[in-house]
Design a protein around this motif. Structure first.
Motif, short mmCIF file in Angstrom:
data_model
loop_
_atom_site.label_atom_id
_atom_site.label_comp_id
_atom_site.label_asym_id
_atom_site.label_seq_id
_atom_site.Cartn_x
_atom_site.Cartn_y
_atom_site.Cartn_z
N ARG A 104 0.83 -1.21 0.00
CA ARG A 104 0.00 0.00 0.00
C ARG A 104 0.86 1.26 0.00
O ARG A 104 0.48 2.28 -0.54
CB ARG A 104 -0.91 -0.02 1.23
CG ARG A 104 -2.13 0.81 1.13
CD ARG A 104 -3.12 0.69 2.27
NE ARG A 104 -2.71 0.01 3.48
CZ ARG A 104 -3.05 -1.24 3.80
NH1 ARG A 104 -3.79 -1.96 2.99
NH2 ARG A 104 -2.65 -1.77 4.94
N GLN A 105 2.05 1.18 0.57
CA GLN A 105 2.93 2.35 0.64
C GLN A 105 3.79 2.51 -0.61
O GLN A 105 4.54 3.49 -0.71
CB GLN A 105 3.81 2.26 1.88
CG GLN A 105 3.03 2.46 3.15
CD GLN A 105 3.91 2.47 4.37
OE1 GLN A 105 5.14 2.50 4.28
NE2 GLN A 105 3.30 2.44 5.54
N MET A 106 3.69 1.59 -1.55
CA MET A 106 4.45 1.71 -2.80
C MET A 106 3.91 2.91 -3.58
O MET A 106 2.70 3.03 -3.79
CB MET A 106 4.30 0.44 -3.63
CG MET A 106 5.12 0.42 -4.87
SD MET A 106 4.93 -1.19 -5.70
CE MET A 106 6.08 -1.01 -7.03
N PRO A 107 4.80 3.83 -3.98
CA PRO A 107 4.34 5.02 -4.72
C PRO A 107 3.59 4.64 -6.00
O PRO A 107 3.97 3.71 -6.71
CB PRO A 107 5.62 5.75 -5.04
CG PRO A 107 6.63 5.25 -4.05
CD PRO A 107 6.23 3.84 -3.76
N ALA A 108 2.53 5.38 -6.27
CA ALA A 108 1.68 5.08 -7.44
C ALA A 108 2.46 5.23 -8.74
O ALA A 108 2.29 4.43 -9.67
CB ALA A 108 0.45 5.98 -7.42
N ASP A 109 3.32 6.26 -8.83
CA ASP A 109 4.07 6.45 -10.07
C ASP A 109 5.05 5.30 -10.32
O ASP A 109 5.24 4.88 -11.45
CB ASP A 109 4.79 7.79 -10.08
CG ASP A 109 5.82 7.93 -8.97
OD1 ASP A 109 5.66 7.25 -7.94
OD2 ASP A 109 6.76 8.72 -9.14
N LEU A 110 5.61 4.76 -9.26
CA LEU A 110 6.51 3.62 -9.40
C LEU A 110 5.74 2.39 -9.89
O LEU A 110 6.19 1.66 -10.76
CB LEU A 110 7.19 3.33 -8.07
CG LEU A 110 8.25 2.24 -8.05
CD1 LEU A 110 9.43 2.61 -8.94
CD2 LEU A 110 8.72 2.00 -6.63
#
Length: 99
Positions: A48-54
């Motif tokens: 959930r904490q993975m950046p959306a752009d990544l």
């Protein structure tokens, strides 16, 4: 030859031991389920904490699974280091309180 009243003392204890064994099995099962749930929650939080752009770029590049593995590994390393830092800080604070 055994005593003819021998069975009066053995049966209740055997039943109790069997009951305790069953309770221990249930506790172990609950403990395993709790560990599995904690592990699942841990990885869900990391994902959930993975950046959306990544996440979007990894899909564009076609390396989504690889990027998720790299992110989860990095997140895990950071989490473990924070636990070590917290333990070291609490140890230092306990040492200064004793002085």
């Amino acid at each position: 030859m055994g005593d003819r009243n021998d069975h009066l003392f053995r049966v209740p204890f055997r039943d109790r031991i069997n009951h305790l064994d069953e309770m221990e099995k249930q506790e172990n099962k609950l403990r395993l389920e709790r560990l599995a749930a904690e592990s699942q929650a841990y990885y869900a939080e990391a994902y959930r904490q993975m950046p959306a752009d990544l996440r979007q770029q990894s899909e564009t590049w076609g390396v989504k699974a690889l990027m998720e593995a790299v992110w989860l590994n990095g997140w895990d390393c950071g989490y473990r280091q924070s636990v070590r830092d917290r333990a070291a800080t609490s140890t230092e604070m306990e040492g200064s309180a004793d002085a």
